[in-house]
Design a protein around this motif. Structure first.
Motif, short mmCIF file in Angstrom:
data_model
loop_
_atom_site.label_atom_id
_atom_site.label_comp_id
_atom_site.label_asym_id
_atom_site.label_seq_id
_atom_site.Cartn_x
_atom_site.Cartn_y
_atom_site.Cartn_z
N ALA A 11 0.83 -1.20 0.00
CA ALA A 11 0.00 0.00 0.00
C ALA A 11 0.87 1.25 0.00
N LEU A 12 2.13 1.13 0.43
CA LEU A 12 3.00 2.30 0.53
C LEU A 12 3.96 2.41 -0.65
N ARG A 13 3.70 1.66 -1.71
CA ARG A 13 4.50 1.83 -2.92
C ARG A 13 3.85 2.92 -3.78
N VAL A 16 4.76 8.66 -4.67
CA VAL A 16 5.00 9.49 -3.48
C VAL A 16 4.20 8.96 -2.30
N ALA A 17 4.84 8.85 -1.14
CA ALA A 17 4.12 8.59 0.11
C ALA A 17 4.27 9.80 1.01
N VAL A 18 3.15 10.37 1.40
CA VAL A 18 3.16 11.51 2.33
C VAL A 18 2.83 10.94 3.71
N SER A 119 12.31 4.01 6.10
CA SER A 119 12.91 3.05 5.17
C SER A 119 11.97 1.89 4.84
N VAL A 120 10.88 1.72 5.63
CA VAL A 120 9.94 0.63 5.30
C VAL A 120 8.99 1.05 4.17
N VAL A 121 9.05 2.33 3.79
CA VAL A 121 8.11 2.82 2.79
C VAL A 121 8.73 2.63 1.41
N GLY A 122 7.99 1.96 0.54
CA GLY A 122 8.56 1.61 -0.77
C GLY A 122 8.34 2.65 -1.85
N ALA A 123 7.76 3.81 -1.51
CA ALA A 123 7.48 4.81 -2.55
C ALA A 123 8.78 5.41 -3.08
#
Ligand code: FAD
Length: 401
Positions: A11-13, A16-18, A119-123
């Motif tokens: 869900a975080l790919r 952009v992740a805000v 760092s866990v966010v894949g965006a």
């Protein structure tokens, strides 16, 4: 982590992740959506309970708010009181937080989760809008290199407007409340009085103090101002609001790595007023445009270079403006009640078009310097010496890139 304790993963790919779903993160996510960018807004979806207000004309023309009714209350003019009472002919508004939030989040992909480690966010690009201090990048510094000063306040929502002068919408009442803060008698306070959803808010505020004043210590001052007792005030309260805003929290360093900061996390808080909602709303398109440009230049399998985006959050000219605002903060915090009254009486005697640029963090430095020079020119002689008590090195930084 999501509510059930698992990382939101796929869900975080996306582009952009805000991270952070307060007003700033929601505004940026809305602007990204308007640019057609694949973005996700991530946060715990907590209610926005603070009373958010702004000069309405700072946000009226924004495409981001086009066609939306986001106001709980709007006034064509607002009262301020120092040595004298001024009726300021400038629109001022109290946001309806639910309407604002719903409007900004409309069509935005929102994942309910908290993230402690970016760092866990894949965006391809991660934006940190988790407030100040940032929950994932830590605090930015203050202008002095020490802990920032804090604006603190206690607000009581009453069922009806109070009798007397505060019974009309009032942005700042710096008249003498007839009481001082126990243990901090020299720290001046002001009242703020406005209709809000569910009643009428009266708030006693310390503009900026270091160390911070405990909001509870302001209750007796507010009670004295309203000619009542703390007990009666609490009994009458529909709800109570406590305010803590970092004043002078700096923009991030130019060489900072990690997520791009936005909103309070990035020090986008006006150092002389504590306001940041208008800057978060009006800066969102500037930053979303920079992100769109970067996406257009980058291979879709590669990360997005954060450097140009950081420069869009804090362009060099606005960093220079920031030094001038910090100077203004220094001057204001050095004034006693009498000095503040004389300063703001002179300030609000100026035409609205002259002083209003000072209230925005995105005013170009030359225009801002012109307001300050004009202010100096009209200030009474007795005040001019005090206007020179800020750190003059900030003026010299105007010349630096
Ligand atoms: C009581 C109060 C009244 C104020 N009134 C005004 C006003 O009238 N006008 C004005 O301009 N400014 C006002 N301010 C100042 C400022 O505008 C606000 O602080 C504003 O909320 C800042 O917006 P933000 O989105 O940058 O940060 P925040 O509002 O702090 O939002 C941060 C968001 O990130 C989320 N979050 C936190 N940690 C994580 C994590 N680990 N992972 C994911 N999400 C996370 C939070 O849940 C929150 O939604 C007020 C502040 C307070 C406290």
């Amino acid at each position: 982590m999501t509510d059930d304790g698992t990382v939101a993963g796929d869900a975080l790919r996306g582009d952009v992740a805000v991270i952070g779903d307060g007003p700033a993160g929601s505004a940026l996510a809305a602007a990204l959506r308007r640019h057609g960018i694949d973005a996700v807004l991530v946060g715990p979806d907590e209610p926005w309970t603070a009373t958010y207000t702004t000069w309405a004309d700072d946000v009226d023309g924004l495409d981001l708010l086009a066609g939306a009714d986001v106001w709980a209350h709007r006034f064509g003019r607002i009262t301020v009181r120092f040595g004298r009472t001024h009726e300021v002919e400038r629109p001022y508004g109290v946001f309806d937080n639910e309407l604002l939030r719903r409007h900004l989040r409309s069509g935005v992909r929102h994942v309910t989760a908290t993230i402690d480690d970016a760092s866990v966010v894949g965006a391809r690009l991660v934006v940190d809008a988790t407030g100040w201090p940032s929950k994932i990048s830590g605090p930015t510094g203050s202008a002095s290199g020490e802990e920032p000063a804090w604006q603190t306040a206690i607000g009581i929502v009453l069922p009806a407007p109070p009798p007397g002068a505060l019974g009309v919408p009032t942005m700042m009442d710096f008249s003498d409340p007839g009481a001082t803060i126990v243990g901090r008698a020299t720290v001046p306070t002001f009242a703020y009085s406005l209709p809000v959803a569910g009643g009428w808010l009266v708030e006693e505020t310390v503009l900026s103090a270091s160390p911070p004043v405990d909001p509870e210590a302001l209750l007796p001052v507010l009670a004295a101002r309203l000619d009542t007792s703390v007990g009666e005030l609490i009994d009458a309260a529909v709800s109570i609001e406590r305010v803590r805003i970092p004043m002078g929290a700096q923009p991030p360093g130019r060489s900072e790595s990690g997520p791009v900061r936005y909103g309070a996390s990035a020090g986008m808080i006006h150092p002389a007023t504590g306001y940041s909602i208008a800057s978060a709303l009006s800066g969102a398109d500037r930053v979303a445009t920079a992100i769109a440009d970067q996406i257009a230049r980058t291979d879709p399998t590669e990360p997005i270079d954060p450097a140009p985006i950081r420069r869009a959050v804090w362009p060099d000219p606005l960093r220079r403006s920031r030094h001038l605002h910090d100077y203004g903060h220094d001057v204001l915090t050095g004034l006693d009640r009498n000095g503040i009254q004389r300063f703001f009486d002179a300030f609000f005697d100026l035409p609205v078009d002259t002083w209003s640029p000072y209230m925005r963090i995105d005013t170009q430095p030359r225009r801002l310097a012109a307001v300050m020079v004009r202010m100096f020119a009209v200030a009474p002689w007795s005040l001019r010496g005090r206007l020179m008590t800020g750190d003059l090195r900030r003026f010299s930084r105007l010349l630096r890139p």
